[in-house]
Design a protein around this motif. Structure first.
Motif, PDB file in Angstrom:
ATOM      1  N   ASP A  43     -20.543  11.155 -55.572  1.00 38.12           N
ATOM      2  CA  ASP A  43     -20.306  12.208 -56.781  1.00 38.12           C
ATOM      3  C   ASP A  43     -19.230  13.328 -56.213  1.00 38.12           C
ATOM      4  OD1 ASP A  43     -22.080  13.582 -55.155  1.00 38.12           O
ATOM      5  OD2 ASP A  43     -23.802  13.334 -56.472  1.00 38.12           O
ATOM      6  N   PRO A  80     -29.554   7.676 -62.251  1.00 42.73           N
ATOM      7  CA  PRO A  80     -28.859   8.264 -63.570  1.00 42.73           C
ATOM      8  C   PRO A  80     -27.668   9.014 -63.228  1.00 42.73           C
ATOM      9  CG  PRO A  80     -31.122   8.775 -63.444  1.00 42.73           C
ATOM     10  CD  PRO A  80     -30.863   8.494 -62.248  1.00 42.73           C
ATOM     11  N   GLY A  84     -20.919  12.758 -62.882  1.00 44.63           N
ATOM     12  CA  GLY A  84     -20.497  12.762 -61.387  1.00 44.63           C
ATOM     13  C   GLY A  84     -19.981  13.923 -60.669  1.00 44.63           C
ATOM     14  N   SER A  86     -21.912  16.476 -59.341  1.00 47.11           N
ATOM     15  CA  SER A  86     -23.010  16.865 -58.687  1.00 47.11           C
ATOM     16  C   SER A  86     -22.250  17.189 -57.311  1.00 47.11           C
ATOM     17  CB  SER A  86     -24.000  15.724 -58.339  1.00 47.11           C
ATOM     18  OG  SER A  86     -24.858  16.333 -57.384  1.00 47.11           O
ATOM     19  N   SER A 145     -19.156  26.298 -63.322  1.00 44.05           N
ATOM     20  CA  SER A 145     -17.602  26.235 -63.099  1.00 44.05           C
ATOM     21  C   SER A 145     -16.812  24.724 -63.443  1.00 44.05           C
ATOM     22  CB  SER A 145     -17.112  26.633 -61.720  1.00 44.05           C
ATOM     23  OG  SER A 145     -17.804  27.738 -61.301  1.00 44.05           O
ATOM     24  N   ALA A 151     -21.757  17.002 -67.532  1.00 44.09           N
ATOM     25  CA  ALA A 151     -22.590  16.862 -68.862  1.00 44.09           C
ATOM     26  C   ALA A 151     -23.639  17.522 -68.861  1.00 44.09           C
ATOM     27  CB  ALA A 151     -22.770  15.132 -68.792  1.00 44.09           C
ATOM     28  N   GLY A 162     -24.320  29.164 -63.942  1.00 45.53           N
ATOM     29  CA  GLY A 162     -22.829  29.615 -64.039  1.00 45.53           C
ATOM     30  C   GLY A 162     -22.717  30.939 -63.996  1.00 45.53           C
ATOM     31  N   GLU A 210     -33.705  16.517 -61.433  1.00 45.97           N
ATOM     32  CA  GLU A 210     -32.929  15.813 -60.589  1.00 45.97           C
ATOM     33  C   GLU A 210     -32.911  14.022 -60.844  1.00 45.97           C
ATOM     34  OE1 GLU A 210     -31.763  16.680 -56.546  1.00 45.97           O
ATOM     35  OE2 GLU A 210     -32.390  18.873 -56.695  1.00 45.97           O
ATOM     36  N   GLY A 211     -33.218  13.788 -62.083  1.00 44.99           N
ATOM     37  CA  GLY A 211     -33.086  12.371 -62.508  1.00 44.99           C
ATOM     38  C   GLY A 211     -34.256  11.716 -61.780  1.00 44.99           C
ATOM     39  N   VAL A 216     -32.807  11.585 -69.271  1.00 45.20           N
ATOM     40  CA  VAL A 216     -32.715  12.306 -70.676  1.00 45.20           C
ATOM     41  C   VAL A 216     -31.474  11.757 -71.363  1.00 45.20           C
ATOM     42  CG1 VAL A 216     -32.030  14.693 -71.367  1.00 45.20           C
ATOM     43  CG2 VAL A 216     -33.434  14.554 -69.316  1.00 45.20           C
ATOM     44  N   PHE A 336     -12.628  27.543 -55.462  1.00 46.35           N
ATOM     45  CA  PHE A 336     -13.095  26.462 -54.921  1.00 46.35           C
ATOM     46  C   PHE A 336     -11.731  25.612 -54.543  1.00 46.35           C
ATOM     47  CE2 PHE A 336     -17.755  25.864 -55.660  1.00 46.35           C
ATOM     48  CZ  PHE A 336     -17.976  27.389 -55.326  1.00 46.35           C
ATOM     49  N   GLU A 424     -28.460  26.355 -57.496  1.00 44.13           N
ATOM     50  CA  GLU A 424     -28.059  25.734 -58.616  1.00 44.13           C
ATOM     51  C   GLU A 424     -27.458  24.293 -58.544  1.00 44.13           C
ATOM     52  OE1 GLU A 424     -24.955  28.384 -60.424  1.00 44.13           O
ATOM     53  OE2 GLU A 424     -23.227  27.891 -59.022  1.00 44.13           O
TER      54      GLU A 424
HETATM   55  C1  LIG Z   1     -15.785  22.190 -58.742  1.00 48.18           C
HETATM   56  C2  LIG Z   1     -17.294  22.202 -59.212  1.00 48.18           C
HETATM   57  C3  LIG Z   1     -17.837  23.381 -59.507  1.00 48.18           C
HETATM   58  C4  LIG Z   1     -19.023  23.510 -59.881  1.00 48.18           C
HETATM   59  N1  LIG Z   1     -19.543  24.547 -60.184  1.00 48.18           N
HETATM   60  C5  LIG Z   1     -21.002  24.760 -60.676  1.00 48.18           C
HETATM   61  C6  LIG Z   1     -21.566  25.984 -61.213  1.00 48.18           C
HETATM   62  O1  LIG Z   1     -20.806  26.921 -61.081  1.00 48.18           O
HETATM   63  N2  LIG Z   1     -22.807  25.859 -61.560  1.00 48.18           N
HETATM   64  C7  LIG Z   1     -23.705  24.792 -61.186  1.00 48.18           C
HETATM   65  O2  LIG Z   1     -24.642  24.966 -61.504  1.00 48.18           O
HETATM   66  N3  LIG Z   1     -23.043  23.738 -60.733  1.00 48.18           N
HETATM   67  C8  LIG Z   1     -21.989  23.674 -60.331  1.00 48.18           C
HETATM   68  N4  LIG Z   1     -21.198  22.364 -60.094  1.00 48.18           N
HETATM   69  C9  LIG Z   1     -22.178  21.107 -59.621  1.00 48.18           C
HETATM   70  C10 LIG Z   1     -22.209  20.173 -60.776  1.00 48.18           C
HETATM   71  O3  LIG Z   1     -21.114  20.388 -61.652  1.00 48.18           O
HETATM   72  C11 LIG Z   1     -23.588  20.399 -61.611  1.00 48.18           C
HETATM   73  O4  LIG Z   1     -24.659  20.009 -60.613  1.00 48.18           O
HETATM   74  C12 LIG Z   1     -23.658  19.678 -62.877  1.00 48.18           C
HETATM   75  O5  LIG Z   1     -24.793  20.026 -63.537  1.00 48.18           O
HETATM   76  C13 LIG Z   1     -23.772  18.136 -62.714  1.00 48.18           C
HETATM   77  O6  LIG Z   1     -23.360  17.319 -64.047  1.00 48.18           O
HETATM   78  P1  LIG Z   1     -22.787  16.079 -64.057  1.00 48.18           P
HETATM   79  O7  LIG Z   1     -22.867  15.409 -65.662  1.00 48.18           O
HETATM   80  O8  LIG Z   1     -21.621  15.726 -63.208  1.00 48.18           O
HETATM   81  O9  LIG Z   1     -24.163  15.107 -63.190  1.00 48.18           O
HETATM   82  P2  LIG Z   1     -24.223  14.016 -62.317  1.00 48.18           P
HETATM   83  O10 LIG Z   1     -23.231  14.581 -60.986  1.00 48.18           O
HETATM   84  O11 LIG Z   1     -23.685  12.760 -62.640  1.00 48.18           O
HETATM   85  O12 LIG Z   1     -25.759  13.825 -61.669  1.00 48.18           O
HETATM   86  C14 LIG Z   1     -26.394  15.267 -61.130  1.00 48.18           C
HETATM   87  C15 LIG Z   1     -27.839  14.747 -61.006  1.00 48.18           C
HETATM   88  O13 LIG Z   1     -28.474  14.523 -62.429  1.00 48.18           O
HETATM   89  C16 LIG Z   1     -29.039  13.359 -62.753  1.00 48.18           C
HETATM   90  N5  LIG Z   1     -28.814  12.829 -64.143  1.00 48.18           N
HETATM   91  C17 LIG Z   1     -27.561  12.711 -64.552  1.00 48.18           C
HETATM   92  N6  LIG Z   1     -27.631  12.222 -65.768  1.00 48.18           N
HETATM   93  C18 LIG Z   1     -28.991  12.236 -65.944  1.00 48.18           C
HETATM   94  C19 LIG Z   1     -29.863  11.778 -67.077  1.00 48.18           C
HETATM   95  N7  LIG Z   1     -29.176  11.188 -68.161  1.00 48.18           N
HETATM   96  N8  LIG Z   1     -31.234  12.008 -67.018  1.00 48.18           N
HETATM   97  C20 LIG Z   1     -31.577  12.435 -65.710  1.00 48.18           C
HETATM   98  N9  LIG Z   1     -31.084  12.706 -64.865  1.00 48.18           N
HETATM   99  C21 LIG Z   1     -29.665  12.559 -64.782  1.00 48.18           C
HETATM  100  C22 LIG Z   1     -28.262  12.549 -61.396  1.00 48.18           C
HETATM  101  O14 LIG Z   1     -29.093  11.538 -61.039  1.00 48.18           O
HETATM  102  C23 LIG Z   1     -28.060  13.341 -60.506  1.00 48.18           C
HETATM  103  O15 LIG Z   1     -29.348  13.739 -59.617  1.00 48.18           O
HETATM  104  C24 LIG Z   1     -19.924  22.146 -59.373  1.00 48.18           C
HETATM  105  C25 LIG Z   1     -19.410  21.281 -59.120  1.00 48.18           C
HETATM  106  C26 LIG Z   1     -18.065  20.872 -58.914  1.00 48.18           C
HETATM  107  C27 LIG Z   1     -17.454  19.876 -58.630  1.00 48.18           C
END
Ligand SMILES: Cc1cc2nc3c(=O)[nH]c(=O)nc-3n(C[C@H](O)[C@H](O)[C@H](O)COP(=O)(O)OP(=O)(O)OC[C@H]3O[C@@H](n4cnc5c(N)ncnc54)[C@H](O)[C@@H]3O)c2cc1C
Lengths: 478, 390
Positions: A43, A80, A84, A86, A145, A151, A162, A210-211, A216, A336, A424
């Protein structure tokens, strides 16, 4: 960082599991081609990689349920995945796991302005939730961000925050209901268009899990009417201490900006070189944004500027146009990326009491020097959520390990001053093994007891959140 | 029998040594739920504010600290608890002193819930003693914390059935300079709720929305809080957006109106059965009309834009109106709680909303883990009926 050894009998049964998954899913929804699987091997924490056994992309709650039944029966771990992004390795697979991606489930199911909620499938991206309602004057408040990509599923799993969460809260404060597929495939509904729980608050428990407690698939989210306007002011100081004191004074004065963002010299320079937002070259920079009508904004910014002047700022710039506001924010939002152009970096996420900002910033600087590594700081100052960025060179042997050690030291410091390991980004694999810095064995045991209730066989994302040695007896007992 | 303790350690020992069920008590003002038979264990002795940082908007207090003490301390710095916890003494006619632990354990939130959030949203961390007598903690004292599972949310609203809170950390809020309330009289319920929805859907940051049908004429109220200039501006903006002709009540007089709503004061002092329903706001008029049509005569206070229905029944019959009310919940979603009724009724009728079998199973599973001996407020939330189901 260590992951559990993949289970040989699961790997041996791969063909059968893939076939079973193909039986319950439509064509093309099961991916086991090694090249196509590359997308899923990491991820946003890309230092750690491992291809999964296969990935599935179900299109409905029923299909997610079918996947869970198959995997539960076969004892195959399921990770889950939303988008991606995270930063803690939450979506990192193991070789014997199935990645369950919800990206195909991205529809809006219902919008209700009278009752101020939207119901979406969980794979929908954060920004496109606001996109679905903004023409009608509404928005979804939590704004990581990464909002263009991440998602709602991941936001819920990580309880993401955020820049604007100082006023509106994080995901858990804006989440009204979820549809969850349990580890054994059973589907439950928690919450909905009403507020609060009729029994125990299981919704509050799912958010941030954290899944590990369930998948969900749908979410009911609170939407808000967009304020009439918003405008930032940029204030530069010649020391971190003074900037920190200014933040505290603003909060004490009873002003609640929507955002108070902080950048130190390392980040200011990187942002300036990258996005040219016209930042002053100083030790510490605050971006403070307020909302309301023009007159209300003027009034609030007037008070903030008055407080700031007591701290003798070296720069002070009130945005005079939408263009200028965008420019001020651009530097912050791409900070970043700007750091990433200098070198590889590791992004930490500890939170500290706001009052400890000056001390912690000074200690981070000293610790960085001790390791011979540069650390930049950019963070949500209003709520103490730090984001130290440790610069290192991934190609230089030993540098990653050094950065990891420095990171652990910094996070331990956050806990020592009354804060926490992650504000976060979540624990994932990254902070899993230092959880004992914050929690006793009993504190961790009661959390693992909760997982036992939701997922007795430890099928869902089993190698995360808890120190591997602490979770081992439960993971292996299944 | 009653046990009082003066430290967390003593409390843990008392729980560990308990031979039978315990009735966990803070101030004893919120006599709600299925009556619990057991020895009273009071946490009122665990009192005092351990930390208060106005510049960080955080407060850490022991669970037995009286709310009045916390309110006074915060007021000294121009701050307050944003979630506006109801004082149940007014409605229930109970005595005692409400405590912060009780407010969090019952997730008690007032009119500002629609804007600022519930008690659970302001609870940052907790220390508690589980049913084995272990001292545990979760969360912390910072505003953003995703380290591990959020057990603080689970404990908030668990009514002492999962653990005995010993200390809570809270996020507090600055008291705004002033407030104003827009008031209309004589609107029907559907009209009133529609007006409240318009207010809540406006950009003007409304912090209270209630429609009262308690006396002869109905009253509909909309609250705005903020700086003098901002409140004046927004009251004017609302007037220009369909709220022309609403009376404007300002300052202290406005505050009095909301204290009355917070405490459900119009229903105080009589023996009527009181239900509390949480529903989708626009369902409130539909549900009320259906109940009336079925012969369940009631008066109502519709807070949270209609989403929080306080119903006082003229005569609920043998089942205190449960069949009809829970029938409406089954049809529309949400939950219903029997807040005020005789002990006999509360012993017979499920006070808390019965949950679907798989959800009830999860709740029982959690209870089993947190309190394996089943000694903490047993039966308060889950009735025998729930236990049998699923
Ligand atoms: C450039 C950058 C900036 C960021 N800025 C922030 C910020 O400002 N604030 C912040 O909070 N985070 C930030 N993040 C971190 C990240 O974007 C968050 O954690 C985001 O919520 C992850 O969402 P995702 O859909 O990509 O989840 P994923 O990376 O796909 O998964 C994250 C976690 O959620 C679980 N998961 C995914 N889908 C489900 C589901 N359907 N049911 C149950 N569990 C599930 C996964 O198993 C994993 O543990 C940033 C990341 C990047 C790369």
């Amino acid at each position: 960082m260590q992951m559990p050894e993949p289970e040989a009998d699961i790997l041996a049964g791969k063909a059968r599991i893939v076939a079973r998954l193909r039986e319950v899913l439509p064509n093309g929804a099961v991916i086991d081609d090694p090249v196509a699987l590359k997308v899923y091997e990491c991820d946003g924490l890309s230092a750690y990689r491992c291809p999964p056994m296969c990935a599935v992309l179900p299109g409905s709650t029923e299909e997610v349920s079918a996947v869970m039944r198959v995997c539960h029966e076969a004892g195959v771990p399921v990770v889950p995945r939303g988008s991606g992004t995270s930063l803690s390795g939450g979506a990192l697979p193991t070789a014997d796991s199935v990645i369950l991606g919800v990206a195909r489930m991205n529809r809006v199911l219902e919008t209700d302005y009278d009752n101020r909620f939207i119901r979406v499938e969980a794979g929908r991206t954060n920004l496109s939730v606001t996109g679905a309602v903004e023409a009608d004057g509404f928005f979804y408040a939590p704004d990581p961000s990464s909002q263009l990509a991440c998602a709602i599923a991941g936001n819920i799993a990580m309880n993401s925050g955020g820049a604007h969460c100082l006023k509106y809260g994080v995901t858990t404060n804006n989440l009204m209901g979820v549809t969850v597929v349990m580890a054994d495939g059973e589907v439950i509904e928690l919450g909905g268009a009403h507020l609060d729980a009729g029994g125990l608050d299981l919704l509050g428990l799912i958010c941030g899990s954290e899944g590990q407690l369930g998948v969900v698939t749908e979410a009911t989210l609170r939407i808000l009417a967009k304020p009439e306007g918003a405008r930032p002011v940029l204030i530069g100081f010649d020391s971190n201490e003074v900037a920190g004191a200014c933040v505290s004074d603003i909060i004490r004065a009873g002003i609640l900006p929507v955002a108070i963002e902080f950048m130190d010299r390392v980040v200011i320079r990187a942002a300036e070189a990258h996005a040219h937002p016209g930042y002053p070259d100083c030790e510490a920079l605050l971006i403070i944004e307020v909302e309301g009508s023009e007159a209300e904004i003027d009034h609030q910014l007037g008070r903030i500027i008055e407080i700031a002047r007591h701290h003798e700022p070296v720069a002070l710039r009130e945005s005079a146009s939408a263009e200028e506001s965008a420019k001020i924010w651009k530097g912050r939002k791409t900070a970043f990326g700007a750091m990433g152009r200098i070198n590889d970096y590791m992004c930490l996420d500890g939170t500290i009491p706001v009052s400890e900002l000056p001390l912690v910033l000074r200690r981070i600087g000293e610790m960085g020097e001790g390791y011979g590594l540069t650390v930049g700081n950019v963070f949500h100052a209003g709520d103490g959520n730090m984001h130290p960025l440790i610069l290192f060179d991934a190609n230089k042997p030993g540098d990653l390990e050094k950065a990891e050690a420095l990171g652990a030291d910094i996070l331990t410091l956050c806990v020592e001053v009354g804060g926490c390991l992650t504000g976060e980004h979540g624990v994932g694999v990254e902070k899993r093994d230092i959880m004992r810095a914050q929690y006793s064995d009993d504190d961790l045991a009661i959390q693992m007891d909760v997982k036992d209730v939701f997922d007795p066989a430890w099928v869902l994302n089993p190698a995360k959140v808890f120190p591997l040695d602490a979770s081992a007896p439960r993971r292996l007992a299944k | 029998m009653k046990q009082s303790v003066s430290s967390e350690q003593e409390l843990a020992e008392a729980v560990a040594a308990a031979a039978g069920p315990l009735r966990i008590r803070g101030g004893g003002t919120r006599d709600i739920g299925r009556p619990v038979v057991g020895e009273v264990l009071s946490v009122a002795g665990l009192s005092g504010v351990d930390l208060y940082e106005p510049g960080a908007l955080t407060l850490v207090a022991r669970a037995g600290t009286p709310l009045a003490e916390i309110d006074a301390l915060l007021a000294g710095e121009g701050q307050r608890l944003a979630f506006e916890p109801m004082d149940h003494r007014v409605l229930l006619g109970t005595g005692g002193e409400p405590t912060i632990g009780g407010a969090v354990a019952a997730n008690v939130s007032g009119p500002r819930r629609v804007q600022a959030g519930a008690a659970r949203d302001f609870a940052l961390g907790a220390r508690f003693v589980d049913g084995r007598g272990r001292v545990l903690k979760n969360g912390g004292r910072v505003m953003k914390n995703v380290t591990g599972y959020d057990l603080v949310k689970l404990l908030a609203g668990s009514w002492g059935t999962l653990g005995v809170l010993t200390e809570v950390s809270l996020k507090v809020q600055a008291v705004p300079e002033t407030e104003a309330t827009l008031v209309a009289r004589g609107l029907g319920l559907a009209e009133g709720v529609a007006a409240l929805a318009r207010a809540l859907g406006s950009p003007w940051d409304i912090s209270g929305t209630v429609h009262l049908e308690v006396g002869e004429a109905s009253e509909t109220r909309v609250r705005i809080e903020g700086s003098e200039m901002s409140v004046r501006y927004r009251a004017g903006a609302l007037a220009g957006a369909g709220f022309a002709g609403w009376e404007v009540v300002e300052g202290v007089a406005s505050a009095v109106l909301w204290r009355e709503v917070r405490d459900v004061a119009p229903f105080a002092g009589d023996g009527r059965v009181i239900w509390r329903l949480s529903v989708k706001p626009s369902d409130a008029p539909v549900i009320s009309a259906a109940l009336t049509a079925a012969g369940l005569v009631h008066r109502g206070i519709y807070d949270w834009g209609g989403g929080l229905m306080w119903l006082a029944l003229e005569d609920g019959g043998d089942d205190a109106g449960e069949g009809l009310i829970r029938g409406q919940i089954a049809a529309h979603g949400g939950h219903a709680m029997l807040v005020r009724a005789s002990e006999a009724l509360r012993g017979r009728i499920a006070v808390f909303q019965p949950q679907p079998a798989p959800v009830a199973a999860l709740m029982r599973g959690l209870k089993q883990k947190f309190d394996p001996r089943g000694i903490l407020n047993p039966g308060l939330m889950m009735s025998e009926h729930d236990k049998a189901a699923g």
